[in-house]
Design a protein around this motif. Structure first.
Motif, short mmCIF file in Angstrom:
data_model
loop_
_atom_site.label_atom_id
_atom_site.label_comp_id
_atom_site.label_asym_id
_atom_site.label_seq_id
_atom_site.Cartn_x
_atom_site.Cartn_y
_atom_site.Cartn_z
N ASP A 121 -6.12 12.66 -47.33
CA ASP A 121 -5.79 13.85 -46.54
C ASP A 121 -4.30 13.93 -46.18
O ASP A 121 -3.89 14.79 -45.43
N GLN A 122 -3.47 13.02 -46.68
CA GLN A 122 -2.01 13.00 -46.45
C GLN A 122 -1.62 12.84 -44.99
O GLN A 122 -0.55 13.29 -44.57
N HIS A 123 -2.47 12.22 -44.18
CA HIS A 123 -2.16 12.01 -42.77
C HIS A 123 -0.82 11.27 -42.61
O HIS A 123 -0.64 10.18 -43.13
N GLY A 124 0.14 11.90 -41.91
CA GLY A 124 1.42 11.28 -41.64
C GLY A 124 2.47 11.43 -42.72
O GLY A 124 3.61 11.01 -42.54
N TYR A 125 2.12 12.05 -43.85
CA TYR A 125 3.07 12.21 -44.95
C TYR A 125 3.76 13.58 -44.88
O TYR A 125 3.19 14.55 -44.36
N LEU A 126 4.98 13.65 -45.41
CA LEU A 126 5.68 14.92 -45.54
C LEU A 126 5.12 15.63 -46.77
O LEU A 126 5.17 15.08 -47.88
N VAL A 127 4.59 16.83 -46.60
CA VAL A 127 3.88 17.52 -47.67
C VAL A 127 4.43 18.94 -47.84
O VAL A 127 4.59 19.68 -46.87
N ALA A 128 4.72 19.30 -49.08
CA ALA A 128 5.12 20.67 -49.43
C ALA A 128 3.97 21.32 -50.20
O ALA A 128 3.55 20.81 -51.24
N ASP A 129 3.46 22.43 -49.68
CA ASP A 129 2.36 23.16 -50.32
C ASP A 129 2.91 24.19 -51.30
O ASP A 129 3.77 25.01 -50.95
N LEU A 130 2.40 24.18 -52.53
CA LEU A 130 2.86 25.08 -53.58
C LEU A 130 1.71 25.96 -54.08
O LEU A 130 0.56 25.53 -54.12
N SER A 131 2.05 27.19 -54.46
CA SER A 131 1.10 28.11 -55.10
C SER A 131 1.75 28.71 -56.33
O SER A 131 2.89 29.19 -56.27
N GLY A 132 1.04 28.67 -57.46
CA GLY A 132 1.51 29.31 -58.68
C GLY A 132 0.64 30.51 -59.00
O GLY A 132 -0.59 30.41 -59.00
N PHE A 133 1.25 31.65 -59.28
CA PHE A 133 0.52 32.90 -59.51
C PHE A 133 0.53 33.19 -61.02
O PHE A 133 1.54 33.62 -61.57
N TYR A 134 -0.60 32.93 -61.67
CA TYR A 134 -0.63 32.97 -63.13
C TYR A 134 -1.30 34.19 -63.73
O TYR A 134 -1.17 34.45 -64.92
#
Length: 211
Positions: A132-145
């Motif tokens: 679940d990435q608890h405590g990590y720096l996370v960048a959320d990405l979305s690709g529109f195909y």
């Protein structure tokens, strides 16, 4: 089927100043507004005297593929600090993607102006696959195909679908580059994508936060 990441489960302190907009639960297109928010937790917010800035070479990072359907595909960039001392991340967030030859994809970008300031703790371990990435720096990405306003039927032609080779996340003076591939996903995994991709390279950075 592998269990992929969840966009929730925020568990660190990070003060995020944003301009632009995100509403609802799906990806957001550029051009809206979000208020300034504070996410509660344990990571130290803001610049801290005596703590050095993080460097791209000193951080762990990877891409993790996500689900696809409904015209878009998701993925995340995970960042952590394996070093022996804490380090700071501070500044304006930008995002782009590059081809195998190093050319920049002009349609890969952040969908809002975002600033973050936080301290990553020392001796962080690489996140477990599907965690679940608890405590990590996370960048959320979305690709529109799927959609393409340039076509009479509004649909993207197969030859216009672009999968970049490298994803580039920058925060102030820090830049991390990760290959756009999740080797943990195989061709037999259903409903998840090994890469993030988009019509004419339309890939959007949604948010960056410590979870």
């Amino acid at each position: 089927m592998k269990t992929r990441f969840s966009f929730g489960m925020l568990a660190a302190v990070v003060t995020v100043a944003m301009t632009g907009c995100q509403s609802g639960s799906g990806p957001t297109a550029p051009g809206s507004t979000v208020p300034k928010i504070t996410v509660p937790g344990s990571t130290t917010p803001g610049p801290t005297s005596g703590i050095a800035s993080c460097t791209g070479d000193g951080l762990g990072k990877r891409f993790q593929g996500g689900a696809f359907g409904g015209g878009f595909v998701t993925g995340i960039i995970e960042v952590w600090n394996p070093g022996d001392t804490p380090c700071q991340v501070s500044g304006t967030v930008t995002f782009t993607a590059q081809t195998a030859s190093g050319a920049t994809e002009p349609n890969a970008k952040a969908n809002r102006t975002q600033k973050i300031s936080l301290t990553l703790p020392a001796q962080m371990k690489p996140p477990a696959e599907g965690s679940d990435q608890h405590g990590y720096l996370v960048a959320d990405l979305s690709g529109f195909y799927r959609d393409d306003s340039q076509q009479p039927d509004g649909l993207c032609k197969p030859q216009d679908e672009v999968t970049p080779a490298t994803l580039v996340l920058s925060i102030g003076g820090l830049t991390v580059r990760v290959p756009n591939e999740d080797p943990a996903i195989s061709s037999t995994d259903q409903g998840v994508s090994r890469t993030v991709y988009g019509c004419h390279g339309n890939i959007v950075l949604e948010t960056v936060a410590v979870r």
